[in-house]
Design an enzyme around this catalytic site. Structure first.
Site, short mmCIF file in Angstrom:
data_model
loop_
_atom_site.label_atom_id
_atom_site.label_comp_id
_atom_site.label_asym_id
_atom_site.label_seq_id
_atom_site.Cartn_x
_atom_site.Cartn_y
_atom_site.Cartn_z
CE LYS A 1 -4.36 -1.89 2.15
NZ LYS A 1 -5.12 -1.85 3.36
CE LYS B 1 -8.64 -10.44 -0.83
NZ LYS B 1 -8.44 -10.38 0.22
CE LYS C 1 -13.99 -2.49 1.36
NZ LYS C 1 -14.32 -2.25 2.62
#
Length: 437
Positions: A198, A299, A302
């Site tokens: 991230k 994956k 969101k």
């Protein structure tokens, strides 16, 4: 005076237990004592016989009492949660929420294991504190939080069997997170893969400290409820292992020796270890990793800027059909599972199976083996629409009843606070804080 047999009808009319009757008979034969009708009706036996019978009956009663012991009860807790950032998508639902429902329905009845009654309690939270580890819009946080809670209920989480609550409504999460922060070596967090991924995507300049330390908040979430089982996907196993490491380190640092026992005694709490070491409940393969519609190797997420990469649980039927129509595929005729050269085929077939509970891979493989993508995509779209439709209907009912929804969340947070506060108190005592009681 008559033989003992003479008094048998009288004894039966008095409803004397059979075992006592047998004792009277044996005593009479052994000691050759006799009983008159007067002594029977007045309930006064000869002293020696009465003493023997009372002793026999007393022994019998004690034996019966000794065998009837209250069964020990052990409480097991299952805890899990999903971030309310954005809209919950098919991966969240199939990989987590639907399996929570299965755990809930399967584990709700008490079980007996090795003479111990096992009672399972389920706690499912909307982890809004985790949602702020990345930049977010405050205007959206409240609605996305309530929307997520409503979707839990719409998907089948039953407030009669499970507690649903909002993470930030239990202040102990934040306080225990800080205590664990101070007991966790930094290099343990530097190994966390998700932080690296991230941070690389967002850029280190825009990443807050919360993203670095959020695995410790996740550990606090679990440990507060003494949860011994945690439903996780393979991608979260590393975080659960961190929680287990923290428990062991905490026990070594703060739950040893006489001073610890004295602090516990003064606080009026048991001197056993503060936390339960949790075990992973790895979710089933079918829904554990639903991949992106635009990249079968990534994956479904969101945080992906492309909304076409995912199917949101609340997407209207037309939107679902359009997304599946445009999703990435290959040029090969015929569909198959498990070919590493065809990740999109594996992903779409996994979704097709997941939204049709009861169907096997073999059954589906036989159905689609000769299909083109043009033939298969409409089938997939209709299967997804049909599966999500009742959830969407129920969601709008729940979300439209604010009083009911807030009542469920209040009930859940009250129960969660009761348990969490006990664990937090034990953690404070272990670290040596002044009691605030």
């Amino acid at each position: 005076y008559y033989p003992i047999a003479h008094y048998k009808p009288i004894l039966l009319s008095m409803k004397v237990p059979a075992v006592t009757m047998a004792a009277i008979t044996l005593l009479a034969r052994a000691s050759a004592f006799s009983i008159s009708s007067t002594s029977i009706t007045s309930n006064t036996f000869t002293r020696s016989a009465a003493t023997s019978i009372v002793r026999f009956m007393s022994t019998e009663t004690e034996a019966e009492t000794a065998t009837v012991k209250p069964m020990k009860t052990k409480t097991r807790r299952i805890l899990s949660g999903v971030q309310p950032t954005g809209s919950l998508h098919l991966g969240n639902y199939l990989g987590a929420i639907r399996q929570w429902v299965e755990f809930q329905d399967r584990e709700c009845e008490p079980k007996i294991e090795e003479g111990v009654k096992i009672v399972t309690e389920n706690y499912f939270c909307v982890v809004d504190l985790h949602a702020i580890t990345m930049p977010h819009d405050p205007r959206d946080l409240e609605e996305s939080t309530l929307s997520s809670a409503a979707l839990y209920l719409a998907a089948g989480i039953d407030p009669e069997k499970s507690k649903v609550f909002i993470q930030s409504h239990v202040p102990a999460h934040s306080e225990l997170c800080w205590l664990l922060n101070c007991a966790t070596p930094m290099n343990w967090l530097e190994r966390m893969i998700q932080f690296k991924d991230k941070a690389r995507k967002a850029g280190t300049d825009s990443v807050g400290v919360g993203l670095f330390t959020y695995p410790i908040l996740m550990a606090a979430d679990i440990l507060l409820y003494q949860a011994d089982r945690v439903p996780v996907g393979e991608d979260q196993r590393q975080h659960l292992e961190l929680a287990r490491d923290i428990v062991r380190r905490w026990t070594d640092l703060y739950n040893q020796g006489g001073p610890f026992k004295k602090r516990c005694k003064k606080a009026g709490i048991p001197s056993y270890p503060t936390f339960t070491e949790p075990e992973a409940m790895i979710v089933k393969e079918g829904g554990a990793r639903i991949m992106s519609l635009t990249d079968g190797t990534s994956k479904m997420s969101k945080s992906d800027a492309n909304d076409n990469s995912r199917i949101n649980v609340l997407d209207p039927p037309k939107v679902i059909r359009d997304k599946i129509k445009r999703c990435k595929t290959d040029t090969v005729v015929g569909l198959e599972w498990g070919n590493p050269e065809r990740p999109e085929a594996t992903n779409l077939l996994s979704i097709y199976q997941a939204v049709q509970p009861g169907r096997t891979k073999e059954d589906i493989a036989e159905e689609v083996k000769d299909m083109s993508w043009g033939e298969f995509k409409p089938l997939l779209a209709e299967a997804v629409v049909a599966h999500l439709e009742p959830i969407q209907i129920r969601y709008h009912e729940v979300r439209g009843d604010e009083e009911y929804l807030m009542g469920v969340l209040k009930q859940g947070s009250d129960s969660a606070n009761e348990i969490a506060s006990k664990t937090l108190k034990a953690a404070r005592v272990a670290m040596g804080f002044v009691s605030r009681d």
